[in-house]
Structures are given as C-alpha cells and as structure tokens.
Design an enzyme around this catalytic site. Structure first.
Site, mmCIF file in Angstrom:
data_model
loop_
_atom_site.group_PDB
_atom_site.id
_atom_site.type_symbol
_atom_site.label_atom_id
_atom_site.label_comp_id
_atom_site.label_asym_id
_atom_site.label_seq_id
_atom_site.Cartn_x
_atom_site.Cartn_y
_atom_site.Cartn_z
ATOM 1 N N PHE A 195 0.822 -1.205 0.000
ATOM 2 C CA PHE A 195 0.000 0.000 0.000
ATOM 3 C C PHE A 195 0.858 1.257 0.000
ATOM 4 C CE2 PHE A 195 -3.187 -3.021 1.944
ATOM 5 C CZ PHE A 195 -3.849 -3.196 0.735
ATOM 6 N N ASP A 196 2.075 1.194 0.507
ATOM 7 C CA ASP A 196 3.010 2.294 0.309
ATOM 8 C C ASP A 196 3.308 2.467 -1.180
ATOM 9 O OD1 ASP A 196 3.777 3.753 2.607
ATOM 10 O OD2 ASP A 196 4.946 2.064 3.352
ATOM 11 N N VAL A 197 3.607 1.362 -1.848
ATOM 12 C CA VAL A 197 3.912 1.433 -3.283
ATOM 13 C C VAL A 197 2.695 1.912 -4.062
ATOM 14 C CG1 VAL A 197 4.551 0.087 -5.323
ATOM 15 C CG2 VAL A 197 5.715 -0.318 -3.145
#
Length: 402
Positions: free
Chosen positions: A172-174
């Site tokens: 979810f960071d990416v």
C-alpha cells in the site's frame, strides 16, 4: 540550469523541478518515478537522513538496499528546519519548484511555513502533493503494516484456518506512491491547460480501499464480508498453486477456454463433458469434487515439466520462484530488469523502471545519492533560479525555463 544538476535525454518531465520533502517509501517512490521521467528532483533530508538509510540488513557496501531501491536519479541536500538559514533555503526551494511532495504528519510542516497554504502564497502555480496515512484530518502516523491490518487486507491473507499474514512487500506504500504520481501528472496537465496549480492529497488507507478492488466491492456492492481462503480465489477455480509430482504449480484458469486447455493438457478431456466442471459457475461450486481429480492428474509430472508443457499450449501457469529466479526469468525473457546507475566512481544496480516510452524514454543519470552529497550544488543552483525567477510569468510554472 546549473550543469551539475542537469538531466540527460528528453524525458517528458524534463525541466520540471520537484522539491522532495518526503521520506521512507510512498513519497520517495513517487518522486523516483518523476525523476526517472526526467524531472529534476531535489531530495531534502534532515541531518539524520531518511529513515530507510538505517533499514539494514540487507545492505550494499554499508548502504541499506531499501534506501537504494527508491532514490535513484535524485539530488540530495541536507537541511535542518530548526536552523534559520537552512529553513530559508527550504522555503526558496518550495517557492521555485513546480511540484512539492511531502509526507509529514498532517500539519507537520505548518510551523515551518512549508505547508500548502503558505507555499501557495509565493508560488501560486505549485502542484503541492501531500501523502498521509489516514487523510489530512487524522494526525496518526501511517505505516504500511498498520494499513494492511486496518484496511482488512490481512484478514484476506493466509490459510483459512490460520493466522492473518501481511504481504511480503509494503504494497500500500507502493500503491499510494503510484496514486501520488498519477495525481501529480494530472495536476501538471491541468496547469498546462489553465495555468492553475493545486493541492494533490493521497493517503495510505484510501489507496488500500481502492487496491482491495473486488474484495472491497464484495462488501460494498454485494454485502459479503470476504475471508481468508489461503491461495484460493473466491470466484475462479482452479486459480491457485496446485501440488504436482515435484513442487507446486500455479494454475490460472480465468475462463472456460483456459479450463479446456488444462483438461486437454493433463489428459482429462472427460471433464469437459461433466456439467459440474465445464463452465465457471458450477466449476467454482464443485471445486472440492474437482480438486482431488486435478491433484491426481498433476501428480505424474513435476511442476517444471507441467509448466513447460502447459505454457506451450497457451495455459497461464507458473512455478513459484524465488526473487533471484524471478529476476533471472525476466532477464531470460529480454526484459532487462536490472540497470546500473553511476555517479562518479559509485555504481549501483537498480530495478529498471517498468515504463517503456518510444519517443521520450526513461533516463538513468544518477545513483541514489549519499546523504547531502549535492548540498553545495543545490544551493548554487537555487541562487541561479532566484535571480531568474522574477522574469518568469507565474502561469508558466517556476521550472518552465530551467
């Protein structure tokens, strides 16, 4: 532009100046995407540096490979916002930038005068991108692991009777980094048409909701709360790793035609005459009856043998590789997944940008920077831009002539 900070090639974002006040993953991933496309990205770090510089092992010559993975093609300056002179440099960089990217906690830059409401007063055409964990109204810090749990993602990951698991990558960071990049590019297009800047806001939890796609829709549109199914798919069968005579083989039957390929490939054409199996909906409902038949059929060859045989027939399938084997496969397929990037006598192998453009290709000019390695050059470059900025109409964007 000072030749020390010049980008090569004719990338689609050449001449765009990005002030990168972000750290860790989502923000730096977004700014690396912009840098790969030709933007001049100035990475601003505190004297202690980006947190990920200390996230090791693994490492390469003492540098964290985590940091190296998301900071290619950037120039680096160290600024202490509690120092009056350094803060003035940061403010000037924000004033002259086309794009500002930050991922401080909501309101964290306000006390330094680097928030959107302050920056836009001196840079009305700025694209100001804020990345948070939970949105501008929620001050708690966001880490990918927290989002994987809070979003419901971990409730879907792992064996049906086992514990929830996180993904092996900060997905979810990416994903938020990619959403941030998309938002910035859209805002730049709007500015080109209208001369107007704007604020772009993304957050990890909203990106997770979007990234859960069919699983989120199962609840929102269908009233069904999804649950862990191990490696199985809720709507397709077979669509999972299956045991073979030696190792597991991923089989992905997305439609009835592909199931027919599988049945023919394993020598079980009779499945196509069985009303329980020959079309998707009953096949999904009768998966427990088909499963032992499929396992028995696959037991006569190894995963690699089945992979070669079934792939040749057009069926989507794959063995389960290590990361090393995945890289080697991409190399074998001519995708050139590794690109070496050099600054001075320092060469770092990095993962190739996945975007291929025929007219304005990605460029690889600079290895991920050492802490503060470009501080003097960036200060001199800012001085040049400051002298010229008074002559440039605001509607052009600060970096239009850089």
């Amino acid at each position: 532009m000072d030749t020390a900070l010049r980008r090569s090639g004719n990338g689609p974002l050449n001449g765009i100046i990005v002030a990168d006040f972000s750290r860790v993953l989502a923000g730096p991933y977004a700014t690396m995407m912009l840098a790969d496309l030709g933007a001049t990205v100035i990475k601003v770090e505190s004297p202690g540096g980006d947190d990920t510089r200390l996230w090791r092992p693994p490492q390469r010559d003492g540098e964290a490979t985590y940091y190296l993975s998301i900071n290619r093609n950037k120039f680096d300056i160290v600024l202490d916002f509690t120092d009056e002179d350094d803060l003035a440099v940061a403010a000037e960089l924000a004033r002259l930038a086309d794009v500002v990217v930050e991922n401080f906690k909501p309101g964290g830059l306000r006390r330094f005068g680097l928030d959107y409401d302050t920056v836009v007063k001196t840079n009305p055409a700025v694209i100001y991108s804020s990345v948070t964990g939970f949105g501008a109204g929620n001050p708690q810090p966001g880490y990918d692991l927290l989002i994987q749990g809070l979003s419901g993602f971990m409730s879907l990951t792992g064996d049906a009777e086992g514990s929830p698991y996180r993904a092996g990558v900060a997905i979810f960071d990416v994903m938020t980094g990619l959403h941030t990049t998309i938002g910035i590019l859209a805002a730049l297009q709007h500015r080109m048409a209208s001369g107007e800047g704007q604020q772009v806001e993304t957050n990890l939890l909203s990106s997770a909701m979007s990234g859960l796609v069919n699983q989120a829709s199962a609840f929102i549109a269908g009233g069904v709360v999804p649950h862990r199914m191990g490696n199985e798919h809720p709507s397709l069968y077979p669509y999972q790793p299956m045991p073979t005579g030696d190792g597991e083989l991923i089989i992905a039957c997305g439609n009835d035609r592909q199931f027919a390929m599988l049945a023919a490939g394993v020598g079980r054409a009779e499945w196509l005459e069985d009303e329980r199996f020959n079309t998707a909906v009953p096949r999904n409902a009768h998966r427990r009856e088909l499963e032992p038949l499929l396992i028995e059929a696959l037991s006569h060859k190894s995963a690699q043998e089945w992979y070669e045989l079934l792939t040749a027939s057009g069926l989507p399938c794959a063995p389960i590789n290590t990361v090393q084997e995945g890289v080697e496969l991409a190399q074998k397929m001519g995708l050139e997944p590794v690109v070496e990037v050099t600054t001075g006598d320092r060469t770092i192998p990095t993962v190739r940008n996945p975007i291929r453009m025929s007219a304005t290709p990605v460029t690889y000019d600079y290895a991920p920077p050492a802490l503060g390695q470009d501080s003097d050059a960036v200060r001199a470059w800012l001085a040049q831009l400051t002298e010229r900025s008074a002559e440039r109409p605001a509607s052009q964007g600060p970096g239009a002539e850089a």
